[in-house]
Design an enzyme around this catalytic site. Structure first.
Site: not given
Ligand code: IMP
Length: 464
Positions: A232, A14-16, A39-41, A366, A12, A449
């Site tokens: 990640q 802000g790579k996207g 998740g990326h926005t 910001d 999270d 950013g």
């Molecule tokens: P999993 O990838 O769903 O197996 O989750 C394993 C760990 O990675 C957990 O602590 C999740 O919250 C974290 N995690 C997985 N994907 C993301 C992401 O895109 N951003 C932030 N944390 C993530």
């Protein structure tokens, strides 16, 4: 050439947005690990697109590739592609035949194991997308790959081997009844065969399957610019992160080679950009030395009111709430509030060592505006010693106490105008903060950013 974008913290960052900013010069955007946990926005022409699997560059008409290091849930993939099509976009997405498929039983098992682990505070707080169980099957050589979906006889054989094992796991280990306690179709080989064969047919009909390494090498030889889009972040990398509170893949730069079939010399011959959020955010459990306040269910010992182990709510809780709300720190995929904290420099030094960054992009500057003082965890105190980087075990990391360094804050500003005017227009104190980060990591700042949109990113240097 190649440019690899890597999260240097906990995801999270802000790579996207950075992929997007540098994306104009790019022909192909490749994801090399993870799945629909990411998740990326992307904000494009004022519209917001929330994606979890489709590479963010694909929104802008680039070829998007899901590499062999990814785990792909075809149901999510087609949902996202159909939703983009409804909004008038027709992304060109290719999938490595060597990528592994997430099946419904992986999701069920993800939830079951997290429940069991939560009794011992070992739950990673996963996204529940079946990521860990799919990578387990890959390593256990019982996985089902995208190529298998295109070959019905192979798919049938693989399912007949693996599904009875999954059923036994649910019934004999978890002592649950299939169809009663858990969804029966997720454990029905015939049902799975029909569903996944149909996915395979669509992948074939839309000509999406590729031999990833060969495809990318051909494109590179033809002079294309290729971007590897890490999902990640370094500290939740299965090898270099805070095990066991990690994801099950390698977001670090080395993963770009292994997860795509392009040689490490090719990845290393290009640029590797570390994406940094100006503070820290975390979805999931485990220690966090620079954490401010807490989030119940994620921070060890947290109470429902944001306090830890009965401590009174204090200034830190207020700061955490401010940063969380200003930064919109709620999971893109799950909507969960994220834990927040000050920037953690030992974590960033570790990320710099592990990834070999050639440049940095610092996001969300910001969000901290308006604070009188901005702190960073400059080092850790552990057993009377000062540490500049993270210890290798998570338990020792949990024993670390952050040594804070304080900076004068910077005021709210017209960020759009500042972004247009360039780096020198940033408030002086914000520049001092950035220059500290750059000097400590001995790496130049490529981008900053100051807002969610593409036009709110200051590009200091373009890697292409
Ligand atoms: P999993 O990838 O769903 O197996 O989750 C394993 C760990 O990675 C957990 O602590 C999740 O919250 C974290 N995690 C997985 N994907 C993301 C992401 O895109 N951003 C932030 N944390 C993530």
């Amino acid at each position: 050439m190649t440019v690899t974008i890597v999260g240097s913290q906990l995801g999270d960052e802000g790579k996207g947005g950075i992929v997007d900013v540098y994306g104009d010069a790019v022909d192909v955007v490749v994801r090399y690990q993870g799945g629909d946990n990411a998740g990326h926005t992307v904000v494009y022409e004022g519209d917001e697109y929330k994606l979890s699997l489709v590479p963010s560059g694909a929104v802008r008409g680039k070829v998007g590739v899901l590499g062999n290091g990814c785990v792909v849930n075809p149901a999510t993939l087609f949902e996202e592609l159909d939703a983009l099509a409804d909004r008038g976009l027709s992304p060109d997405v290719r999938i490595a035949e060597r990528a592994h498929a997430i099946l419904p039983y992986h999701r069920v098992l993800d939830g079951l194991e997290e429940d069991v682990k939560s009794d011992d505070d070992l739950a990673a707080g996963t996204t529940g997308r079946g990521i860990g169980p799919t990578y387990e099957d890959k390593a256990g050589r019982r996985g089902i790959r995208i190529g298998d979906l295109l070959a019905p006889a192979t798919l049938r054989d693989r399912l007949e081997y693996v599904v009875p094992q999954k059923r036994a796991l649910v019934e004999d280990v978890y002592d649950l009844e299939i169809g009663e306690d858990v969804d029966g179709t997720a454990f029905d080989a015939d049902d799975l065969f029909e569903t996944y064969r149909a996915f395979g047919e669509r992948i074939a009909a839309e000509d999406m399957a590729v031999n990833c390494g060969a495809f990318l090498n051909r494109r590179l030889e033809a002079g294309d610019e290729v971007m590897f889009e890490g999902a990640q972040g370094t500290s939740i990398d299965i090898d270099h992160g805070i095990y066991p509170y990690v994801t099950s893949s390698n977001p670090t730069a080395g993963g770009a080679a292994v997860g795509s079939g392009v040689g490490p010399t090719v990845v290393g011959g290009g640029e590797v950009i570390g994406i940094i959020k100006s503070y820290l955010s975390r979805v999931g459990t485990g220690p966090l030395p620079t954490e401010l306040g807490s989030v119940a269910g994620q921070t060890p010992g947290a109470e429902d009111d944001g306090t830890v182990d009965g401590d009174a709510a204090d200034e830190d809780t207020d700061l955490a709430t401010y940063i969380r709300d200003e930064g919109g720190e709620y999971g893109t995929v799950t909507g969960r509030p994220r834990r927040v904290g000050w920037l953690d420099m030992p974590m960033l030094r570790h990320a710099t060592n592990t990834n070999g960054f050639t440049g940095l992009a610092v996001n969300h500057l910001d969000v901290l505006a308006g604070l009188e003082t901005v702190a960073v965890g400059h080092a850790y105190r552990l057993d009377g010693e000062t540490l500049l980087t993270m210890p290798p075990t998570t338990e020792r990391w949990g024993d670390c106490e952050a040594e804070l360094r304080r900076f004068d804050g910077w005021p709210e500003a017209e960020w759009g105008a500042i972004a247009e005017a360039g780096y020198e227009a940033l408030p002086e104190n914000a520049r001092a903060y950035l220059e500290y980060i750059s000097a400590e990591l001995d790496t130049p700042i490529y981008a900053v950013g100051v807002g969610p949109g593409r036009e709110e990113t200051i590009v200091v240097e373009s890697p292409f």
